[in-house]
Each structure stands twice: as structure tokens, then as C-alpha cells.
Design a protein around this motif. Structure first.
Motif, PDB file in Angstrom:
ATOM      1  N   ALA A 286      13.307 -19.521  50.216  1.00 27.33           N
ATOM      2  CA  ALA A 286      13.184 -18.316  49.397  1.00 27.33           C
ATOM      3  C   ALA A 286      12.310 -18.572  48.172  1.00 27.33           C
ATOM      4  O   ALA A 286      12.042 -17.658  47.395  1.00 27.33           O
ATOM      5  CB  ALA A 286      14.558 -17.818  48.967  1.00 27.33           C
ATOM      6  N   PHE A 287      11.859 -19.806  48.000  1.00 18.56           N
ATOM      7  CA  PHE A 287      11.099 -20.191  46.815  1.00 18.56           C
ATOM      8  C   PHE A 287       9.796 -19.411  46.712  1.00 18.56           C
ATOM      9  O   PHE A 287       9.014 -19.346  47.660  1.00 18.56           O
ATOM     10  CB  PHE A 287      10.790 -21.687  46.835  1.00 18.56           C
ATOM     11  CG  PHE A 287      10.221 -22.199  45.544  1.00 18.56           C
ATOM     12  CD1 PHE A 287      11.048 -22.526  44.487  1.00 18.56           C
ATOM     13  CD2 PHE A 287       8.853 -22.334  45.374  1.00 18.56           C
ATOM     14  CE1 PHE A 287      10.539 -22.982  43.285  1.00 18.56           C
ATOM     15  CE2 PHE A 287       8.322 -22.786  44.178  1.00 18.56           C
ATOM     16  CZ  PHE A 287       9.168 -23.113  43.134  1.00 18.56           C
ATOM     17  N   ASN A 288       9.573 -18.813  45.542  1.00 23.18           N
ATOM     18  CA  ASN A 288       8.316 -18.122  45.255  1.00 23.18           C
ATOM     19  C   ASN A 288       8.181 -17.970  43.743  1.00 23.18           C
ATOM     20  O   ASN A 288       8.988 -18.525  42.993  1.00 23.18           O
ATOM     21  CB  ASN A 288       8.244 -16.763  45.974  1.00 23.18           C
ATOM     22  CG  ASN A 288       9.413 -15.865  45.607  1.00 23.18           C
ATOM     23  OD1 ASN A 288       9.551 -15.449  44.461  1.00 23.18           O
ATOM     24  ND2 ASN A 288      10.273 -15.579  46.575  1.00 23.18           N
ATOM     25  N   ALA A 289       7.191 -17.224  43.287  1.00 27.61           N
ATOM     26  CA  ALA A 289       6.915 -17.130  41.853  1.00 27.61           C
ATOM     27  C   ALA A 289       7.996 -16.383  41.087  1.00 27.61           C
ATOM     28  O   ALA A 289       8.187 -16.616  39.897  1.00 27.61           O
ATOM     29  CB  ALA A 289       5.559 -16.464  41.633  1.00 27.61           C
ATOM     30  N   THR A 290       8.698 -15.462  41.740  1.00 29.89           N
ATOM     31  CA  THR A 290       9.751 -14.689  41.087  1.00 29.89           C
ATOM     32  C   THR A 290      11.020 -14.766  41.920  1.00 29.89           C
ATOM     33  O   THR A 290      11.026 -14.363  43.081  1.00 29.89           O
ATOM     34  CB  THR A 290       9.335 -13.217  40.921  1.00 29.89           C
ATOM     35  OG1 THR A 290       8.111 -13.163  40.183  1.00 29.89           O
ATOM     36  CG2 THR A 290      10.409 -12.434  40.187  1.00 29.89           C
ATOM     37  N   MET A 291      12.089 -15.278  41.341  1.00 32.02           N
ATOM     38  CA  MET A 291      13.343 -15.444  42.071  1.00 32.02           C
ATOM     39  C   MET A 291      14.494 -14.971  41.198  1.00 32.02           C
ATOM     40  O   MET A 291      14.722 -15.497  40.114  1.00 32.02           O
ATOM     41  CB  MET A 291      13.551 -16.905  42.468  1.00 32.02           C
ATOM     42  CG  MET A 291      12.460 -17.459  43.367  1.00 32.02           C
ATOM     43  SD  MET A 291      12.591 -19.242  43.645  1.00 32.02           S
ATOM     44  CE  MET A 291      14.050 -19.323  44.669  1.00 32.02           C
ATOM     45  N   THR A 292      15.210 -13.963  41.653  1.00 33.01           N
ATOM     46  CA  THR A 292      16.356 -13.437  40.924  1.00 33.01           C
ATOM     47  C   THR A 292      17.526 -13.281  41.887  1.00 33.01           C
ATOM     48  O   THR A 292      17.357 -13.306  43.113  1.00 33.01           O
ATOM     49  CB  THR A 292      16.033 -12.076  40.294  1.00 33.01           C
ATOM     50  OG1 THR A 292      15.642 -11.159  41.329  1.00 33.01           O
ATOM     51  CG2 THR A 292      14.908 -12.193  39.277  1.00 33.01           C
ATOM     52  N   GLY A 293      18.721 -13.113  41.332  1.00 36.87           N
ATOM     53  CA  GLY A 293      19.882 -12.840  42.162  1.00 36.87           C
ATOM     54  C   GLY A 293      20.314 -14.018  43.006  1.00 36.87           C
ATOM     55  O   GLY A 293      20.124 -15.184  42.642  1.00 36.87           O
ATOM     56  N   ASP A 294      20.889 -13.720  44.166  1.00 36.44           N
ATOM     57  CA  ASP A 294      21.467 -14.721  45.050  1.00 36.44           C
ATOM     58  C   ASP A 294      20.394 -15.313  45.964  1.00 36.44           C
ATOM     59  O   ASP A 294      20.075 -14.770  47.014  1.00 36.44           O
ATOM     60  CB  ASP A 294      22.582 -14.081  45.876  1.00 36.44           C
ATOM     61  CG  ASP A 294      23.412 -15.114  46.629  1.00 36.44           C
ATOM     62  OD1 ASP A 294      22.965 -16.273  46.743  1.00 36.44           O
ATOM     63  OD2 ASP A 294      24.500 -14.754  47.123  1.00 36.44           O
ATOM     64  N   VAL A 295      19.835 -16.425  45.541  1.00 38.01           N
ATOM     65  CA  VAL A 295      18.776 -17.085  46.303  1.00 38.01           C
ATOM     66  C   VAL A 295      19.291 -17.559  47.657  1.00 38.01           C
ATOM     67  O   VAL A 295      18.610 -17.452  48.677  1.00 38.01           O
ATOM     68  CB  VAL A 295      18.214 -18.273  45.499  1.00 38.01           C
ATOM     69  CG1 VAL A 295      17.226 -19.073  46.328  1.00 38.01           C
ATOM     70  CG2 VAL A 295      17.556 -17.772  44.217  1.00 38.01           C
ATOM     71  N   GLY A 296      20.519 -18.066  47.680  1.00 36.14           N
ATOM     72  CA  GLY A 296      21.087 -18.573  48.921  1.00 36.14           C
ATOM     73  C   GLY A 296      21.211 -17.512  49.991  1.00 36.14           C
ATOM     74  O   GLY A 296      21.034 -17.784  51.180  1.00 36.14           O
ATOM     75  N   ALA A 297      21.486 -16.286  49.586  1.00 38.85           N
ATOM     76  CA  ALA A 297      21.642 -15.198  50.550  1.00 38.85           C
ATOM     77  C   ALA A 297      20.327 -14.842  51.217  1.00 38.85           C
ATOM     78  O   ALA A 297      20.313 -14.325  52.339  1.00 38.85           O
ATOM     79  CB  ALA A 297      22.220 -13.971  49.859  1.00 38.85           C
ATOM     80  N   ARG A 298      19.194 -15.129  50.554  1.00 42.11           N
ATOM     81  CA  ARG A 298      17.885 -14.766  51.094  1.00 42.11           C
ATOM     82  C   ARG A 298      17.238 -15.884  51.893  1.00 42.11           C
ATOM     83  O   ARG A 298      16.317 -15.646  52.669  1.00 42.11           O
ATOM     84  CB  ARG A 298      16.949 -14.348  49.964  1.00 42.11           C
ATOM     85  CG  ARG A 298      17.429 -13.128  49.199  1.00 42.11           C
ATOM     86  CD  ARG A 298      16.299 -12.507  48.392  1.00 42.11           C
ATOM     87  NE  ARG A 298      15.744 -13.418  47.401  1.00 42.11           N
ATOM     88  CZ  ARG A 298      16.240 -13.566  46.171  1.00 42.11           C
ATOM     89  NH1 ARG A 298      17.327 -12.888  45.805  1.00 42.11           N
ATOM     90  NH2 ARG A 298      15.671 -14.381  45.313  1.00 42.11           N
ATOM     91  N   GLY A 299      17.681 -17.116  51.702  1.00 39.95           N
ATOM     92  CA  GLY A 299      17.070 -18.237  52.404  1.00 39.95           C
ATOM     93  C   GLY A 299      17.396 -18.245  53.884  1.00 39.95           C
ATOM     94  O   GLY A 299      18.503 -17.904  54.292  1.00 39.95           O
ATOM     95  N   THR A 300      16.426 -18.640  54.690  1.00 39.04           N
ATOM     96  CA  THR A 300      16.632 -18.737  56.138  1.00 39.04           C
ATOM     97  C   THR A 300      16.484 -20.161  56.653  1.00 39.04           C
ATOM     98  O   THR A 300      16.817 -20.438  57.802  1.00 39.04           O
ATOM     99  CB  THR A 300      15.642 -17.828  56.891  1.00 39.04           C
ATOM    100  OG1 THR A 300      14.297 -18.214  56.555  1.00 39.04           O
ATOM    101  CG2 THR A 300      15.860 -16.370  56.511  1.00 39.04           C
ATOM    102  N   CYS A 301      15.978 -21.068  55.820  1.00 39.57           N
ATOM    103  CA  CYS A 301      15.928 -22.479  56.181  1.00 39.57           C
ATOM    104  C   CYS A 301      15.862 -23.301  54.910  1.00 39.57           C
ATOM    105  O   CYS A 301      15.593 -22.777  53.822  1.00 39.57           O
ATOM    106  CB  CYS A 301      14.738 -22.792  57.105  1.00 39.57           C
ATOM    107  SG  CYS A 301      13.107 -22.673  56.313  1.00 39.57           S
ATOM    108  N   THR A 302      16.138 -24.596  55.027  1.00 38.10           N
ATOM    109  CA  THR A 302      16.118 -25.493  53.874  1.00 38.10           C
ATOM    110  C   THR A 302      15.636 -26.870  54.303  1.00 38.10           C
ATOM    111  O   THR A 302      15.872 -27.295  55.436  1.00 38.10           O
ATOM    112  CB  THR A 302      17.516 -25.609  53.228  1.00 38.10           C
ATOM    113  OG1 THR A 302      17.467 -26.558  52.150  1.00 38.10           O
ATOM    114  CG2 THR A 302      18.575 -26.057  54.224  1.00 38.10           C
ATOM    115  N   THR A 303      14.961 -27.565  53.396  1.00 39.09           N
ATOM    116  CA  THR A 303      14.523 -28.931  53.672  1.00 39.09           C
ATOM    117  C   THR A 303      15.604 -29.949  53.358  1.00 39.09           C
ATOM    118  O   THR A 303      15.370 -31.154  53.469  1.00 39.09           O
ATOM    119  CB  THR A 303      13.252 -29.288  52.868  1.00 39.09           C
ATOM    120  OG1 THR A 303      13.567 -29.324  51.471  1.00 39.09           O
ATOM    121  CG2 THR A 303      12.138 -28.283  53.126  1.00 39.09           C
ATOM    122  N   CYS A 304      16.793 -29.492  52.957  1.00 38.04           N
ATOM    123  CA  CYS A 304      17.880 -30.397  52.592  1.00 38.04           C
ATOM    124  C   CYS A 304      18.741 -30.758  53.802  1.00 38.04           C
ATOM    125  O   CYS A 304      18.931 -29.943  54.710  1.00 38.04           O
ATOM    126  CB  CYS A 304      18.753 -29.764  51.519  1.00 38.04           C
ATOM    127  SG  CYS A 304      17.892 -29.486  49.951  1.00 38.04           S
TER     128      CYS A 304
END
Length: 333
Positions: free
Chosen positions: A54-72
Motif C-alpha cells: 500500500a506504500f505510496n506518497a500519501t497514506m492515511t487510515g488503515d494501511v493494513g486493510a488496503r495491503g494485498t502483499c508484503t515483503t515481510c
């Protein structure tokens, strides 16, 4: 000061409390900073970023809810973690070369570059007094540690090690080493863990938090003050920068390294944006008898899956090879 490897050996010899230690492969290296410079494309200087897509120039609210994958490695962690990028400055012609990141020792097989992440209860060891319960970060939470404008000795918990090997870290340093390091430079960013209980952020991205640690990061953490009464997980980043390719250009007694904001070691800093799914992090912090894996309370993914997670290139600029100036520093040079 004791290195983390020594601290870990001591704490694991006794009963340990809940904690996580895991790797996140590199997600992207771009001039983006949605905490300090939201909406700016590009941001002032280059960052090395890991975590959710979900990383981008503007991030507000629940980031986890918008993510669909992670490098972790922790599959429910869609948070983002980032630091400035390290550069080598040529001692003769003044040109710059980005220093690559390599994975830390003992991370999951297949981790690519990235950052080692810790979430612990009390800096890996318990106080003699009864401790407060740990409250996980909330959706929308963000913070920074350190500052690119800071001079003098870095804040507590921000340190360097000149690596002999990826396991043998040697003593902690308050600035870049002034001699070639056989296995690279190890950088630690240790965040404050006491929250005011109200604000998910603050104008300086730090005032809503309080650090009870005044020396090295991995020691007993004192009780939280009344102004910041909520104990949150102790968050730490560890990054290994592969400076070995520049050792033949190194003049002992000098420091040829700078951060991507043209700053020296005292300006080291890091940013965090919480993005865990649901109550996964809270469940791990509620456990009391294990370390590293969250007592099996958190789903893990193979790094071959994690490494498939990407974000688009928002800022189109060349960041590799020798360059005459740092990205974003054209005007000031």
C-alpha cells in the motif's frame, strides 16, 4: 556497550517474554516519504523501504486493510518501515555511489536485502518492577526516530557497528566507522515505546511518543511517564549496508559515507507506519514464554512469496552507478 548479540545471549539464557524478530525484503528504493512529506512526488531524499504494497506518497487510515502483499516474513504485517539510503562519497572526485543493502545474519532463507524488524516487550529483558501490559499500535499510527538535521551524538538507540563478520558486530559506535569494515556497516534504529494514548501522530511525528531509554537501545526500559502512560511494543530496525566494495577506496581515519540527505551519522533516522492485519500483533505481545516467532500466533510466509511483492516506480530517476550529486540535492550542490 553490549552488542545485541551479547544481549540476546543473556536474555535467552533466562525466561524470555513475547517478542518478534523477522526479516522484510526490500520493497523499493525511491524518493517517497508519506509521513514527513505526504503527497510530495518526489520527497527531498532517497529512502529504502520494506513492507506492504500500500506504500505510496500519501497514506492515511488503515494501511493494513488496503495491503494485498508484503515483503515481510510475517504474512499479516503490512506495515511500512523505511530509512534514508547510505552513499559512498569518492574521496578524490566527490562523486557518489549508492551502498547496497544485504540481509542480516540468521534471517529466513531467501530474504533479499531488507531490514530486520523487532517487536519486543521491554527491550529483551524485564525490570524488577511490575511492568505495564503491552498495547499494540493502532491503525493509522505512525512515528519517526532521529532527524536529518540533528548534529552531535545521535539520540539513544541509534547506533553503528563496523562488522567483522555478519555475526561479529564489535562495539557500538555513535557515527560512521573511520576504517574499512570487513563485512559492512550495521545500523540500528531503536524507537521510543511510550505513547500518550491519544494521538496517532504529532506535528513532529515524535512528540506523541516518549523514550525511557537514555543509553544504548537494548537494555531494561523504565516505566512510562504520566504524560505518555501507554507501553507499546519496542520497535527496532537493523540494516546491513554492504560497504565492502568501497574498502579499496577508503582512507583510514576518515569517513567517506553520507546519508542520502547529504548528512553524516548523527542525522540517522527512520520512519514507521503501522499496518498489521486485525489483532495479530496484539496476540503476539500477549504471549509470555517465547521469542522470534510470536509463539506461533502469527502466520508466516516463505520469502519466495514475500519477494514477489512490489510497488510501482513513482519517481523515475537513476539511482544506480556513480552520480555527480545525490538524488534531490541538485539545487543545494
Amino acid at each position: 556497550m553490549k552488542s545485541l548479540s551479547v544481549a540476546l545471549a543473556l536474555v535467552l539464557a533466562r525466561t524470555t517474554q513475547a517478542g518478534l524478530r523477522f526479516g522484510c525484503s526490500s520493497l523499493t528504493i525511491q524518493r517517497l516519504d508519506p509521513v514527513v512529506e505526504p503527497g510530495n512526488l518526489p520527497s527531498a531524499h532517497l529512502h529504502h523501504i520494506v513492507g506492504g504494497n500500500a506504500f505510496n506518497a500519501t497514506m492515511t487510515g488503515d494501511v493494513g486493510a488496503r495491503g494485498t502483499c508484503t515483503t515481510c516474513q510475517m504474512a499479516e504485517d503490512f506495515s511500512n518501515y523505511w530509512t534514508a539510503v547510505m552513499y559512498f562519497k569518492h574521496p578524490t572526485n566527490g562523486s557518489y555511489h549508492r551502498v547496497p543493502v544485504i540481509n542480516n545474519a540468521a534471517l529466513a532463507q531467501g530474504t533479499t536485502g531488507g531490514i530486520t524488524i523487532y517487536y519486543t516487550q521491554y527491550d529483551l529483558s524485564r525490570d524488577n518492577i511490575k511492568q505495564q501490559p503491552i498495547t499494540a499500535f493502532k491503525p493509522g499510527f505512525r512515528m519517526t526516530v532521529g532527524s536529518p538535521t540533528h548534529t552531535g551524538k545521535p539520540h539513544a538507540g541509534l547506533s553503528y557497528n563496523c562488522l567483522t563478520t555478519l555475526i561479529n558486530r564489535g562495539p557500538e559506535l555513535s557515527d560512521f566507522p573511520t576504517k574499512p569494515c570487513p563485512a559492512g556497516i550495521f545500523v540500528t534504529h531503536h524507537f521510543p515505546a511510550c505513547w500518550d494514548g491519544k494521538n496517532l501522530d504529532s506535528p513532529d511525528h515524535q512528540s506523541h511518543m516518549y523514550n525511557t531509554v537514555t543509553t544504548t537501545g537494548f537494555i531494561n526500559a523504565g516505566p512510562c511517564p504520566a504524560t505518555h502512560p501507554v507501553r507499546m511494543p519496542q520497535l527496532v530496525y537493523e540494516t546491513v549496508w554492504d560497504t565492502t566494495k568501497f574498502n579499496n577506496l577508503f582512507t583510514t581515519g576518515t569517513n567517506p559515507f553520507v546519508w542520502s540527505f547529504e548528512g553524516t551519522g548523527s542525522g540517522t533516522h527512520a520512519d514507521y507506519m503501522f499496518g498489521w492485519k486485525g489483532d495479530a500483533l496484539q496476540k503476539a505481545m500477549d504471549k509470555s514464554e517465547c521469542f522470534y516467532d510470536g509463539c506461533g500466533s502469527i502466520k508466516q510466509q516463505s520469502m519466495s512469496v514475500a519477494n514477489q511483492c512490489t510497488v510501482k516506480k513513482f519517481v523515475n530517476e537513476d539511482i544506480d552507478g556513480w552520480v555527480s550529486h545525490l538524488p534531490g540535492m541538485e539545487v543545494s550542490m
